[in-house]
Design an enzyme around this catalytic site. Structure first.
Site, PDB file in Angstrom:
ATOM      1  N   PHE A 118       1.011  -1.033   0.081  1.00 18.39           N
ATOM      2  CA  PHE A 118      -0.127  -0.022   0.060  1.00 18.39           C
ATOM      3  C   PHE A 118       0.837   1.196   0.114  1.00 18.39           C
ATOM      4  CE2 PHE A 118      -4.454   0.899   0.492  1.00 18.39           C
ATOM      5  CZ  PHE A 118      -4.933  -0.049   0.121  1.00 18.39           C
ATOM      6  N   GLN A 238      -8.012  14.986   2.773  1.00 20.13           N
ATOM      7  CA  GLN A 238      -7.152  14.090   1.949  1.00 20.13           C
ATOM      8  C   GLN A 238      -8.115  13.648   0.622  1.00 20.13           C
ATOM      9  OE1 GLN A 238      -6.386   9.413   2.709  1.00 20.13           O
ATOM     10  NE2 GLN A 238      -4.497  10.340   2.773  1.00 20.13           N
ATOM     11  N   HIS A 240      -8.122  11.120  -2.428  1.00 22.45           N
ATOM     12  CA  HIS A 240      -7.683   9.801  -2.921  1.00 22.45           C
ATOM     13  C   HIS A 240      -7.398   9.917  -4.343  1.00 22.45           C
ATOM     14  CE1 HIS A 240      -7.328   5.645  -3.667  1.00 22.45           C
ATOM     15  NE2 HIS A 240      -7.467   5.157  -2.393  1.00 22.45           N
ATOM     16  N   LEU A 250     -14.868   5.208  -5.151  1.00 17.62           N
ATOM     17  CA  LEU A 250     -13.333   4.886  -5.098  1.00 17.62           C
ATOM     18  C   LEU A 250     -13.011   3.635  -5.957  1.00 17.62           C
ATOM     19  CD1 LEU A 250     -11.132   6.110  -3.186  1.00 17.62           C
ATOM     20  CD2 LEU A 250     -11.499   3.845  -1.848  1.00 17.62           C
ATOM     21  N   GLU A 253      -6.727   1.780  -3.488  1.00 19.37           N
ATOM     22  CA  GLU A 253      -5.281   1.903  -3.361  1.00 19.37           C
ATOM     23  C   GLU A 253      -4.725   0.306  -3.634  1.00 19.37           C
ATOM     24  OE1 GLU A 253      -3.216   4.871  -1.453  1.00 19.37           O
ATOM     25  OE2 GLU A 253      -2.153   3.472  -0.758  1.00 19.37           O
ATOM     26  N   ARG A 284      -0.644   9.557  -0.621  1.00 19.07           N
ATOM     27  CA  ARG A 284      -1.661  10.045  -1.461  1.00 19.07           C
ATOM     28  C   ARG A 284      -1.768  11.258  -1.800  1.00 19.07           C
ATOM     29  NH1 ARG A 284      -6.375   6.577   1.777  1.00 19.07           N
ATOM     30  NH2 ARG A 284      -5.662   4.615   0.614  1.00 19.07           N
ATOM     31  N   HIS A 350     -11.614  12.038   0.177  1.00 20.77           N
ATOM     32  CA  HIS A 350     -11.773  10.787   0.750  1.00 20.77           C
ATOM     33  C   HIS A 350     -11.852  10.750   2.267  1.00 20.77           C
ATOM     34  CE1 HIS A 350     -10.887   6.742   0.715  1.00 20.77           C
ATOM     35  NE2 HIS A 350      -9.950   6.848   1.609  1.00 20.77           N
ATOM     36  N   ARG A 392      -2.991  11.059   5.737  1.00 18.27           N
ATOM     37  CA  ARG A 392      -3.093   9.536   6.364  1.00 18.27           C
ATOM     38  C   ARG A 392      -2.332   8.621   4.963  1.00 18.27           C
ATOM     39  NH1 ARG A 392      -6.718   5.466   5.682  1.00 18.27           N
ATOM     40  NH2 ARG A 392      -8.256   6.597   4.399  1.00 18.27           N
TER      41      ARG A 392
HETATM   42  C1  LIG Z   1     -14.580   4.249   0.040  1.00 19.53           C
HETATM   43  C2  LIG Z   1     -13.851   4.190   1.048  1.00 19.53           C
HETATM   44  C3  LIG Z   1     -12.821   3.132   0.890  1.00 19.53           C
HETATM   45  C4  LIG Z   1     -11.905   3.274   2.311  1.00 19.53           C
HETATM   46  N1  LIG Z   1     -11.023   2.207   2.231  1.00 19.53           N
HETATM   47  C5  LIG Z   1     -10.161   2.220   3.482  1.00 19.53           C
HETATM   48  C6  LIG Z   1      -9.021   0.969   3.604  1.00 19.53           C
HETATM   49  O1  LIG Z   1      -8.998   0.042   2.599  1.00 19.53           O
HETATM   50  N2  LIG Z   1      -8.307   0.935   4.538  1.00 19.53           N
HETATM   51  C7  LIG Z   1      -8.406   2.089   5.492  1.00 19.53           C
HETATM   52  O2  LIG Z   1      -7.758   1.929   6.496  1.00 19.53           O
HETATM   53  N3  LIG Z   1      -9.418   3.088   5.335  1.00 19.53           N
HETATM   54  C8  LIG Z   1     -10.184   3.068   4.286  1.00 19.53           C
HETATM   55  N4  LIG Z   1     -11.231   4.239   4.111  1.00 19.53           N
HETATM   56  C9  LIG Z   1     -11.370   4.949   5.307  1.00 19.53           C
HETATM   57  C10 LIG Z   1     -12.128   4.325   6.563  1.00 19.53           C
HETATM   58  O3  LIG Z   1     -13.002   3.426   5.936  1.00 19.53           O
HETATM   59  C11 LIG Z   1     -13.152   5.418   7.434  1.00 19.53           C
HETATM   60  O4  LIG Z   1     -12.036   6.273   7.627  1.00 19.53           O
HETATM   61  C12 LIG Z   1     -13.278   4.590   8.675  1.00 19.53           C
HETATM   62  O5  LIG Z   1     -14.103   3.320   8.377  1.00 19.53           O
HETATM   63  C13 LIG Z   1     -14.292   5.652   9.426  1.00 19.53           C
HETATM   64  O6  LIG Z   1     -14.987   4.817  10.422  1.00 19.53           O
HETATM   65  P1  LIG Z   1     -15.782   5.473  11.500  1.00 19.53           P
HETATM   66  O7  LIG Z   1     -16.216   4.275  12.458  1.00 19.53           O
HETATM   67  O8  LIG Z   1     -15.050   6.615  12.048  1.00 19.53           O
HETATM   68  O9  LIG Z   1     -16.730   6.127  10.971  1.00 19.53           O
HETATM   69  P2  LIG Z   1     -18.135   5.644   9.969  1.00 19.53           P
HETATM   70  O10 LIG Z   1     -17.774   3.993   9.520  1.00 19.53           O
HETATM   71  O11 LIG Z   1     -18.262   6.474   8.674  1.00 19.53           O
HETATM   72  O12 LIG Z   1     -19.354   5.346  10.711  1.00 19.53           O
HETATM   73  C14 LIG Z   1     -20.014   6.615  11.120  1.00 19.53           C
HETATM   74  C15 LIG Z   1     -21.151   6.178  12.143  1.00 19.53           C
HETATM   75  O13 LIG Z   1     -21.557   7.446  12.702  1.00 19.53           O
HETATM   76  C16 LIG Z   1     -23.016   7.305  12.499  1.00 19.53           C
HETATM   77  N5  LIG Z   1     -23.554   8.705  12.656  1.00 19.53           N
HETATM   78  C17 LIG Z   1     -23.108   9.716  12.221  1.00 19.53           C
HETATM   79  N6  LIG Z   1     -23.850  10.909  12.300  1.00 19.53           N
HETATM   80  C18 LIG Z   1     -24.674  10.503  13.242  1.00 19.53           C
HETATM   81  C19 LIG Z   1     -25.682  11.259  14.060  1.00 19.53           C
HETATM   82  N7  LIG Z   1     -25.745  12.518  14.054  1.00 19.53           N
HETATM   83  N8  LIG Z   1     -26.262  10.507  14.907  1.00 19.53           N
HETATM   84  C20 LIG Z   1     -26.218   9.289  14.977  1.00 19.53           C
HETATM   85  N9  LIG Z   1     -25.294   8.478  14.292  1.00 19.53           N
HETATM   86  C21 LIG Z   1     -24.483   9.126  13.347  1.00 19.53           C
HETATM   87  C22 LIG Z   1     -23.437   6.772  11.264  1.00 19.53           C
HETATM   88  O14 LIG Z   1     -24.743   6.213  11.155  1.00 19.53           O
HETATM   89  C23 LIG Z   1     -22.580   5.534  11.458  1.00 19.53           C
HETATM   90  O15 LIG Z   1     -22.848   4.294  11.942  1.00 19.53           O
HETATM   91  C24 LIG Z   1     -11.865   4.205   3.379  1.00 19.53           C
HETATM   92  C25 LIG Z   1     -13.033   5.079   3.052  1.00 19.53           C
HETATM   93  C26 LIG Z   1     -14.024   5.165   2.000  1.00 19.53           C
HETATM   94  C27 LIG Z   1     -14.911   6.103   2.020  1.00 19.53           C
END
Ligand SMILES: Cc1cc2nc3c(=O)[nH]c(=O)nc-3n(C[C@H](O)[C@H](O)[C@H](O)COP(=O)(O)OP(=O)(O)OC[C@H]3O[C@@H](n4cnc5c(N)ncnc54)[C@H](O)[C@@H]3O)c2cc1C
Length: 577
Positions: A118, A238, A240, A250, A253, A284, A350, A392
């Site tokens: 990666f 960031q 991507h 997306l 990567e 990135r 991203h 990142r």
């Molecule tokens: C397409 C894509 C591919 C990616 N691929 C990778 C990868 O391969 N490797 C890597 O390390 N990272 C990757 N990332 C980044 C990574 O996936 C995210 O940064 C990470 O999953 C975020 O997790 P989280 O638990 O912080 O939030 P999220 O998984 O975004 O969850 C947010 C939660 O908050 C809740 N929420 C939001 N607002 C409210 C509210 N007001 N009230 C109640 N609930 C709320 C939502 O319902 C959800 O359950 C990728 C991101 C994307 C977009």
């Protein structure tokens, strides 16, 4: 109207990887509720494709110290090195823990967790690429999310699905609960708690071309900002490098990790010029910038704002086996076949490096520095620990959400032993109810969709990968103007059940506040570092800018403050790849 009341020891706001991992720590030991605005398994973590970093050394030599070095260098020396050490030293343990929960990783022929390359992950302090990303085909986030969700269900965690948090409650500076809107009924609910963990994810919907889900509107960050908590390092957003042209969807990567390469209109593998050692696997910020430089130099494909990603030499078998979703996306959204066709891509919004400042135990820093807000924690993309600094590395976010989700949950559990039940404010639902009523009763003429579109356009044009002072000022003026117009939005739907119109309006308010904070901090930072590239200040300036920014709302206006970066092992160096 009176709200419906609930009481739990701990509330987790968000059911992505960070929230679920935190809830697992608390389950069975305290009463815990998870509030989420979408069904848990629809959280954006499920869209993560490529992998999760850990120095398991299953396929070649690797060490956590190398991972620390790469993350520090990747962050353009803005990451706090004490926090990065925590991230990297706890990686193997948290990945094995996921494996024991039943996560179906892709395996080596000997049956170990397989690992792939990666961007920015290197062997022996920068010699060349290393295989560090553990993965499950290109559905790594999907399996992490499902594994954690199933574990929560097994442990009896209480879920409130389609409950959208609108406000946090405080007593004497300590957090004592949250107010949520129930989508199905339109009722307000007051949750009283002794610990509240924010895990609301990112805010990539402020940009037009984005890889982020519709739900990523930074609710947790915006609510914290409005409640007087500063946000850290907001100027670092960031992009991507490889989103599908115009759509932003997306292409992981992992594509380049498996060997796909970038080509300009002349068919040239241009990354050889920008990053002679890492080439397409440079970090990135560098790759996205290089793509724009090629486009500016007239080498975009057919004069357009895109370049090509070339998978053809990988062969259909590797593409299908290692990159099944990427293959599907290309066939579905472009109607071409990556085994024979070149794929048009452009950088796509991203990941938010910035967010609510926390300690390595997820405690929220009320002044961004040493003051801890009792009862309030944050983890995942909405938080800024800071392990990513100005940029990142891929696979470090999935790692961050499990490492720091776990830590925030543990810390909250420890604090619960002493934490008292604080009184709720009088009319706890007051501010949230007034916000909704203002929107529902408005007789204005502005439309949410129109303001959102103008915001996304401005942020993409002036607040994206390449920035200048003049353009950032235009962007800031536009956002401030849109905020004024937002005061006069009119809703089509004024009903009580499933009023998504209303919630989209609330979310737009959050995006506007966060966009303003992003551009405000970007305008002040007169240097280039990581994802923040100022064409008018193209050099990194450690003498003046090796520091974190903290942006705070005071009486509706923004103010900036700064704090030093924690440096332990690695002094800033020139960043070559
Ligand atoms: C397409 C894509 C591919 C990616 N691929 C990778 C990868 O391969 N490797 C890597 O390390 N990272 C990757 N990332 C980044 C990574 O996936 C995210 O940064 C990470 O999953 C975020 O997790 P989280 O638990 O912080 O939030 P999220 O998984 O975004 O969850 C947010 C939660 O908050 C809740 N929420 C939001 N607002 C409210 C509210 N007001 N009230 C109640 N609930 C709320 C939502 O319902 C959800 O359950 C990728 C991101 C994307 C977009």
């Amino acid at each position: 109207m009176s709200p419906i009341h609930h009481t739990y020891d701990a509330l987790v706001v968000g059911a992505g990887g960070a929230g679920l991992r935190a809830a697992i720590e608390l389950a069975g030991k305290a009463s815990v509720a998870v509030l989420t605005k979408v069904y848990p398994t629809r959280s954006h973590t499920g869209a993560a494709q490529g992998g999760i970093a850990a120095t398991l050394a299953n396929v070649e030599e690797d060490h956590w110290e190398w991972h620390v070095f790469d993350t520090v260098k990747g962050s353009d020396y803005l990451g706090d090195q004490d926090a990065i050490e925590v991230l990297c030293t706890e990686a193997n343990e948290t990945v094995y823990e996921l494996e024991r929960m039943g996560l179906p990783f892709t395996r080596t022929p000997e049956g170990r967790i397989d690992q792939r390359r990666f961007g920015g992950h290197m062997r022996n302090y920068g010699e060349g690429p290393v295989r560090r990303a553990c993965y499950a085909a290109d559905r790594t986030g999907h399996v992490i999310l499902h594994t954690l969700h199933q574990r929560c269900v097994k442990l009896g965690v209480q879920f409130f699905n389609e409950f959208q948090v609108l406000d946090l409650l405080f007593h004497d500076g300590a957090c004592c609960g949250a107010v949520a809107y129930e989508l199905a009924s339109g009722e307000l609910h007051v949750f009283r708690a002794r610990a509240v963990i924010l895990a609301t994810g990112g805010f990539g919907r402020m940009y037009r071309v984005t890889a982020n889900a519709h739900t990523l509107t930074g609710d947790g960050d915006a609510i914290a900002l409005r409640r007087g908590i500063p946000l850290q390092d907001m100027e670092f957003y960031q992009f991507h490098p490889t989103g599908i042209h115009r759509k932003g969807i997306l292409l992981s990567e992992a594509s380049r990790g498996e060997g796909a390469i970038l080509r300009n209109n002349d068919g040239e593998r241009f990354m050889e010029r920008y990053a002679p050692t890492m080439k397409d696997l440079a970090p990135r910020d560098m790759v996205s910038r290089s793509i724009y430089q090629e486009i500016r130099a007239g080498r975009g494909i057919g004069g357009q704002d895109c370049v090509h990603l070339d998978f053809r030499h990988l062969g259909r078998d590797v593409i299908r086996k290692k990159l099944p979703d990427v293959n599907d996306f290309i066939q579905t959204y472009l109607a071409i076949d990556p085994a024979v066709d070149l794929v048009p891509i452009q950088p796509t919004a991203h990941y938010a490096m910035g967010g609510v400042p926390t300690t390595v135990d997820g405690q929220v820093r009320g002044d961004g520095k040493d003051a801890i807000v009792p009862g309030l924690y944050a983890a995942g993309e909405c938080a800024c620990v800071s392990v990513h600094g100005a940029n990142r590395l891929g696979t470090n976010s999935l790692l961050e959400i499990v490492v720091f989700g776990r830590r925030a949950g543990r810390r909250a559990l420890t604090d619960l032993q002493r934490a008292e039940w604080l009184p709720l404010p009088e009319r706890p639902d007051g501010p949230a109810r007034e916000q909704l009523e203002r929107l529902l009763d408005s007789s204005g003429h502005e439309l949410v969709a129109a303001i959102r579109q103008e915001l996304q356009e401005a942020m993409t044009t002036w607040g994206g990968v390449l920035r200048t002072g003049e353009e950032l000022q235009k962007c800031l003026d536009t956002v401030v103007g849109l905020k004024e117009r937002y005061q006069k939005v009119r809703l089509e739907d004024r009903g009580k059940t499933y009023n998504t119109d209303l919630l989209e309006a609330v979310e737009l308010g959050h995006l506007l506040d966060l966009a303003e904070a992003t551009v405000f901090a970007a305008l002040a930072r007169t240097e280039s570092r990581g994802a923040h590239y100022r064409e008018d200040y193209p050099q990194r300036d450690d003498a003046n800018w090796l520091k974190h920014s903290l942006v705070r709302q005071v009486d509706g206006r923004l103010e900036l403050d700064y704090k030093p970066v924690v440096i332990t092992r690695f002094q800033p160096q020139e960043r070559k790849y």
